[in-house]
Scaffold this motif. Structure first.
Motif, PDB file in Angstrom:
ATOM      1  N   SER A  21       0.823  -1.215   0.000  1.00  0.00           N
ATOM      2  CA  SER A  21       0.000   0.000   0.000  1.00  0.00           C
ATOM      3  C   SER A  21       0.856   1.264   0.000  1.00  0.00           C
ATOM      4  CB  SER A  21      -0.926  -0.001   1.215  1.00  0.00           C
ATOM      5  OG  SER A  21      -0.195   0.187   2.411  1.00  0.00           O
ATOM      6  N   GLY A  22       2.162   1.104  -0.235  1.00  0.00           N
ATOM      7  CA  GLY A  22       3.048   2.269  -0.286  1.00  0.00           C
ATOM      8  C   GLY A  22       3.527   2.740   1.077  1.00  0.00           C
ATOM      9  N   GLN A  23       3.338   1.929   2.096  1.00  0.00           N
ATOM     10  CA  GLN A  23       3.777   2.273   3.441  1.00  0.00           C
ATOM     11  C   GLN A  23       4.942   1.365   3.833  1.00  0.00           C
ATOM     12  OE1 GLN A  23       0.435   3.019   6.348  1.00  0.00           O
ATOM     13  NE2 GLN A  23      -0.698   1.844   4.814  1.00  0.00           N
ATOM     14  N   GLN A  24       5.449   1.610   5.000  1.00  0.00           N
ATOM     15  CA  GLN A  24       6.459   0.744   5.594  1.00  0.00           C
ATOM     16  C   GLN A  24       5.851   0.106   6.835  1.00  0.00           C
ATOM     17  OE1 GLN A  24       9.591   0.182   4.343  1.00  0.00           O
ATOM     18  NE2 GLN A  24       8.938   1.418   2.622  1.00  0.00           N
ATOM     19  N   LEU A  25       6.353  -1.032   7.237  1.00  0.00           N
ATOM     20  CA  LEU A  25       5.869  -1.675   8.451  1.00  0.00           C
ATOM     21  C   LEU A  25       5.986  -0.713   9.631  1.00  0.00           C
ATOM     22  CD1 LEU A  25       4.722  -4.160   9.846  1.00  0.00           C
ATOM     23  CD2 LEU A  25       7.051  -5.020  10.095  1.00  0.00           C
ATOM     24  N   ALA A  26       6.995   0.142   9.621  1.00  0.00           N
ATOM     25  CA  ALA A  26       7.194   1.106  10.709  1.00  0.00           C
ATOM     26  C   ALA A  26       6.006   2.048  10.857  1.00  0.00           C
ATOM     27  CB  ALA A  26       8.470   1.908  10.475  1.00  0.00           C
ATOM     28  N   SER A  27       5.282   2.325   9.762  1.00  0.00           N
ATOM     29  CA  SER A  27       4.124   3.221   9.866  1.00  0.00           C
ATOM     30  C   SER A  27       2.980   2.581  10.637  1.00  0.00           C
ATOM     31  CB  SER A  27       3.647   3.653   8.472  1.00  0.00           C
ATOM     32  OG  SER A  27       3.060   2.563   7.783  1.00  0.00           O
ATOM     33  N   LEU A  28       3.022   1.270  10.805  1.00  0.00           N
ATOM     34  CA  LEU A  28       1.999   0.556  11.569  1.00  0.00           C
ATOM     35  C   LEU A  28       2.459   0.248  12.987  1.00  0.00           C
ATOM     36  CD1 LEU A  28       0.966  -2.088   8.872  1.00  0.00           C
ATOM     37  CD2 LEU A  28       0.047   0.209   9.207  1.00  0.00           C
ATOM     38  N   GLU A  29       3.741   0.462  13.241  1.00  0.00           N
ATOM     39  CA  GLU A  29       4.315   0.039  14.513  1.00  0.00           C
ATOM     40  C   GLU A  29       3.646   0.697  15.710  1.00  0.00           C
ATOM     41  OE1 GLU A  29       8.570  -0.219  16.842  1.00  0.00           O
ATOM     42  OE2 GLU A  29       8.570   0.268  14.721  1.00  0.00           O
ATOM     43  N   GLY A  30       3.312   1.977  15.603  1.00  0.00           N
ATOM     44  CA  GLY A  30       2.680   2.665  16.729  1.00  0.00           C
ATOM     45  C   GLY A  30       1.381   2.015  17.132  1.00  0.00           C
ATOM     46  N   SER A  31       0.556   1.694  16.150  1.00  0.00           N
ATOM     47  CA  SER A  31      -0.731   1.072  16.467  1.00  0.00           C
ATOM     48  C   SER A  31      -0.538  -0.349  16.961  1.00  0.00           C
ATOM     49  CB  SER A  31      -1.652   1.100  15.255  1.00  0.00           C
ATOM     50  OG  SER A  31      -1.071   0.441  14.157  1.00  0.00           O
ATOM     51  N   LEU A  32       0.427  -1.056  16.428  1.00  0.00           N
ATOM     52  CA  LEU A  32       0.647  -2.445  16.831  1.00  0.00           C
ATOM     53  C   LEU A  32       1.276  -2.543  18.218  1.00  0.00           C
ATOM     54  CD1 LEU A  32       1.947  -3.840  13.444  1.00  0.00           C
ATOM     55  CD2 LEU A  32      -0.343  -4.100  14.424  1.00  0.00           C
ATOM     56  N   ARG A  33       2.146  -1.599  18.534  1.00  0.00           N
ATOM     57  CA  ARG A  33       2.829  -1.634  19.832  1.00  0.00           C
ATOM     58  C   ARG A  33       1.825  -1.493  20.976  1.00  0.00           C
ATOM     59  NH1 ARG A  33       6.120   2.953  20.129  1.00  0.00           N
ATOM     60  NH2 ARG A  33       7.115   2.175  18.264  1.00  0.00           N
ATOM     61  N   GLY A  34       0.817  -0.654  20.802  1.00  0.00           N
ATOM     62  CA  GLY A  34      -0.171  -0.447  21.858  1.00  0.00           C
ATOM     63  C   GLY A  34      -1.306  -1.451  21.860  1.00  0.00           C
ATOM     64  N   PHE A  35      -1.354  -2.321  20.862  1.00  0.00           N
ATOM     65  CA  PHE A  35      -2.475  -3.243  20.717  1.00  0.00           C
ATOM     66  C   PHE A  35      -2.659  -4.175  21.912  1.00  0.00           C
ATOM     67  CE2 PHE A  35      -4.468  -7.044  18.608  1.00  0.00           C
ATOM     68  CZ  PHE A  35      -5.716  -6.462  18.411  1.00  0.00           C
ATOM     69  N   PRO A  36      -1.612  -4.838  22.436  1.00  0.00           N
ATOM     70  CA  PRO A  36      -1.823  -5.720  23.593  1.00  0.00           C
ATOM     71  C   PRO A  36      -2.384  -4.978  24.819  1.00  0.00           C
ATOM     72  CG  PRO A  36       0.267  -6.210  22.563  1.00  0.00           C
ATOM     73  CD  PRO A  36      -0.246  -4.943  21.925  1.00  0.00           C
ATOM     74  N   LYS A  37      -1.928  -3.750  25.051  1.00  0.00           N
ATOM     75  CA  LYS A  37      -2.453  -2.980  26.189  1.00  0.00           C
ATOM     76  C   LYS A  37      -3.913  -2.618  25.953  1.00  0.00           C
ATOM     77  CE  LYS A  37      -1.867   1.140  29.040  1.00  0.00           C
ATOM     78  NZ  LYS A  37      -3.247   1.069  29.412  1.00  0.00           N
ATOM     79  N   ARG A  38      -4.252  -2.226  24.737  1.00  0.00           N
ATOM     80  CA  ARG A  38      -5.655  -1.907  24.428  1.00  0.00           C
ATOM     81  C   ARG A  38      -6.527  -3.151  24.612  1.00  0.00           C
ATOM     82  NH1 ARG A  38      -6.828   2.831  21.620  1.00  0.00           N
ATOM     83  NH2 ARG A  38      -5.035   4.156  21.317  1.00  0.00           N
ATOM     84  N   MET A  39      -6.002  -4.301  24.218  1.00  0.00           N
ATOM     85  CA  MET A  39      -6.736  -5.550  24.428  1.00  0.00           C
ATOM     86  C   MET A  39      -6.959  -5.795  25.923  1.00  0.00           C
ATOM     87  SD  MET A  39      -4.925  -8.282  21.810  1.00  0.00           S
ATOM     88  CE  MET A  39      -5.358  -9.626  22.914  1.00  0.00           C
ATOM     89  N   ALA A  40      -5.905  -5.662  26.709  1.00  0.00           N
ATOM     90  CA  ALA A  40      -5.996  -5.913  28.154  1.00  0.00           C
ATOM     91  C   ALA A  40      -6.966  -4.939  28.813  1.00  0.00           C
ATOM     92  CB  ALA A  40      -4.605  -5.809  28.795  1.00  0.00           C
TER      93      ALA A  40
END
Length: 181
Positions: free
Chosen positions: A19-38
């Protein structure tokens, strides 16, 4: 850092780059995902409503938190079925934070499993060894860039290339104007 294993990360890398992005552009949302789940599993946080709206359970039968891999796969599958783009963006942002919409753009309306399968068939590896190799490559590129910058500076000090390039550009513009006239 994300609580995700290598397989979903490989799928996300493929989706992001497609999609023209880098995995790093998703890192912020992914890093907080386990805490949001908890937090959502405890009944708090803004992600709670997103998981509830999509009917995604966050705990196992014994009360422990489900794996981030499983919840992410289920979330992407269910969010892909949401037709209204505003609702989709709101749910994604609630579940993943500000960059949740980047994730939806990367997935392009598909579930994560499609990208995980493709990444596996392509042999995409982003495990610890691949990550170290990529870091080594980036470090070597940075070293080379520094050496090249210094070399260009030394050559330019010996031979005033910038003046020559400037004169060439001026001459080229003049010649272009003459040809037009």
């Amino acid at each position: 850092r994300t609580g995700l294993s290598a397989k979903p990360l490989a799928g996300l890398k493929l989706a992001a780059e497609g999609s023209g992005q880098q995995l790093a552009s998703l890192e912020g949302s992914l890093r907080g995902f386990p805490k949001r789940m908890a937090d959502a599993a405890k009944g708090t946080g803004e992600a709670r409503d997103a998981f509830h709206a999509l009917d995604i359970g966050l705990t196992n039968a014994d009360g422990s938190l489900r794996s981030a891999d499983d919840v992410l796969a289920e979330f992407t599958k269910k969010i892909a079925r949401v037709k209204d783009p505003t609702t989709k963006a709101a749910l994604s942002t609630a579940a993943f934070g500000k960059s949740g919409t980047n994730l939806m753009v990367a997935l392009g309306g598909e579930g994560l499993d499609k990208f995980v399968d493709k990444a596996e068939s392509f042999g995409l590896d982003i495990g610890p060894e691949a990550s170290k190799s990529a870091n080594d490559w980036q470090r070597a590129q940075a070293d080379l860039n520094l050496v090249m910058e210094r070399t260009i500076g030394l050559v330019n000090d010996m031979v005033p290339l910038s003046k020559g390039v400037s004169n060439f550009t001026t001459g080229f513009v003049f010649l272009t104007e003459k040809i037009k006239n």
